[in-house]
Scaffold this motif. Structure first.
Motif, PDB file in Angstrom:
ATOM      1  N   SER A 128       0.827  -1.202   0.000  1.00 39.95           N
ATOM      2  CA  SER A 128       0.000   0.000   0.000  1.00 39.95           C
ATOM      3  C   SER A 128       0.863   1.254   0.000  1.00 39.95           C
ATOM      4  N   LYS A 151     -13.910  -3.222  -1.583  1.00 42.21           N
ATOM      5  CA  LYS A 151     -12.491  -3.560  -1.721  1.00 42.21           C
ATOM      6  C   LYS A 151     -12.318  -4.488  -2.920  1.00 42.21           C
ATOM      7  N   ASN A 166     -10.345  -1.732   3.658  1.00 46.51           N
ATOM      8  CA  ASN A 166      -9.629  -1.222   2.489  1.00 46.51           C
ATOM      9  C   ASN A 166      -8.383  -0.484   2.968  1.00 46.51           C
ATOM     10  N   ASP A 169      -6.804   2.539  -0.872  1.00 51.57           N
ATOM     11  CA  ASP A 169      -7.443   3.642  -1.596  1.00 51.57           C
ATOM     12  C   ASP A 169      -7.664   4.849  -0.693  1.00 51.57           C
ATOM     13  N   GLU A 172     -13.222   5.794   0.241  1.00 50.28           N
ATOM     14  CA  GLU A 172     -13.924   4.621   0.753  1.00 50.28           C
ATOM     15  C   GLU A 172     -15.421   4.901   0.730  1.00 50.28           C
TER      16      GLU A 172
END
Length: 301
Positions: A128, A151, A166, A169, A172
Motif C-alpha cells: 500500500s 475492496k 480497504n 485507496d 472509501e
C-alpha cells in the motif's frame, strides 16, 4: 478513451464548482470534496461497486447537482471534516428506509516518499502506498453489525468487489442496500497508525464526507422546524408544492441574484407554484409563517 473523458469530467466538476459557489459563497469545493461527490453520485456500470473496467461508474452531472442542492436544504450531509490522530469521528442517524444508506469519504493523501527505487521492486509491487489510511464504517446500533467499504482483490482484479477493510485507496464507500427504516446507525471515521504530513510530522488529516439515506443526522433546531413544512419536489420542470404550511403564510420565489419573481399567500394545506416559465437554474423559495421563515433551494430543469 481518456482523451475524451478527461475534458468531460473536468467540465462537469467545473459546473459543480459554479453551483457550489452560488449556494455556499464562503466555501470551496476542494479536490477531496470533488472526488467524494463524483464517486457518490456516479451511475453504476459493470460489476456492482468499483471495478477495473468502469471504476466507480459513469459520472452523473445531474445527480451531483441534486446532491449539492440537498446539502443546501439539509437533506444531505456533505462536509469537509478533520480527523485527529487516534480519535474516532462519529455521527448517528436514522435510516429513511426509502433508499440505501450510503456514505463516501475521500482525502488528499500526503505524497509517499518511500517508493521503490528499482524496476524489480516496483513491478507488481502490492504494498500500500497510502501515507494516512483512513477507515470508514457504518454500525447498526441495534445489533452491532459492522458494515465495511468496497475492496477489490489485486490478485483477482476481475472478481466483483467485496466489502472488507480497504488499505490501499484514498476513497472509501460503505453502502447498506436495504436498511431498516427508523433504525439508528452510526458512522465512524478513524485511522490506522499515525497521521502525518508530507514531511512525516504528526498532523490531523482533512477529508470530505457525503451521507445519503439518513434522516435526523446531526439534526438542528432549524432543520427540525423545516421538517414541519414540506416543499417538494426540489427538482422540477414545472410545479413545486408547499405542504402543511399554516394558512395565511406567504411565499416568495427569488433567483440567485435576489430578484423576487413570484409572491403569494398560502390558503390551503397544498399550494402549488408554477415554475414552467422560469429559465433552467437554481431558485430560492421562501415561506414566511407567523413564527418563522423557511428557505429551500430549487433546481428548475
Amino acid at each position: 478513451g481518456t482523451s475524451f473523458s478527461t475534458p468531460v469530467v473536468t467540465g462537469i466538476i467545473g459546473l459543480w464548482m459554479q453551483i457550489y459557489r452560488q449556494l455556499f459563497p464562503a466555501l470551496e469545493l476542494n479536490a477531496a470534496a470533488a472526488k467524494t461527490l463524483t464517486v457518490h453520485s456516479a451511475l453504476e456500470a459493470g460489476s456492482v461497486g468499483p471495478d477495473p473496467w468502469y471504476g466507480w461508474g459513469y459520472i452523473n452531472a445531474k445527480k451531483g447537482a441534486e446532491l449539492l442542492v440537498g446539502k443546501s436544504n439539509n437533506t444531505v450531509i456533505f462536509n469537509d471534516e478533520t480527523l485527529n490522530n487516534g480519535i474516532i469521528n462519529s455521527k448517528t442517524g436514522t435510516a429513511s428506509g426509502s433508499e440505501p444508506l450510503k456514505v463516501t469519504i475521500a482525502w488528499t493523501d500526503p505524497a509517499n516518499t518511500t517508493l521503490p527505487t528499482t524496476w524489480q521492486d516496483a513491478h507488481n509491487n502490492r504494498t500500500s502506498k497510502l501515507v494516512n489510511d483512513l477507515d470508514l464504517r457504518i454500525i447498526d446500533t441495534t445489533d452491532n453489525t459492522v458494515y465495511y467499504p468496497w475492496k477489490l482483490d489485486a490478485n483477482n482484479p476481475q472478481n466483483p468487489a467485496t466489502k472488507a477493510d480497504n488499505t490501499v485507496d484514498n476513497v472509501e464507500q460503505v453502502v447498506i442496500d436495504a436498511p431498516i427504516a427508523g433504525r439508528t446507525y452510526r458512522i465512524e471515521v478513524s485511522n490506522k497508525g499515525n497521521l502525518v504530513n508530507a514531511s512525516g510530522a504528526g498532523t490531523p488529516q482533512n477529508y470530505s464526507i457525503l451521507v445519503t439515506g439518513f434522516t435526523e443526522v446531526l439534526a438542528t433546531n432549524e432543520a427540525g422546524k423545516a421538517n414541519q413544512i414540506i416543499i417538494s419536489p426540489t427538482i422540477t420542470k414545472d410545479f413545486v408544492n408547499i405542504l402543511k404550511a399554516p394558512k395565511k403564510s406567504t411565499f416568495s420565489l427569488y433567483d440567485l441574484s435576489g430578484k423576487k419573481l413570484q409572491t403569494g399567500f398560502i390558503r390551503s394545506d397544498k399550494t402549488s407554484i408554477d415554475l414552467s416559465a422560469c429559465a433552467k437554474g437554481i431558485y430560492i423559495l421562501e415561506v414566511k409563517t407567523g413564527k418563522e421563515v423557511i428557505s429551500k433551494k430549487l433546481i428548475k430543469e
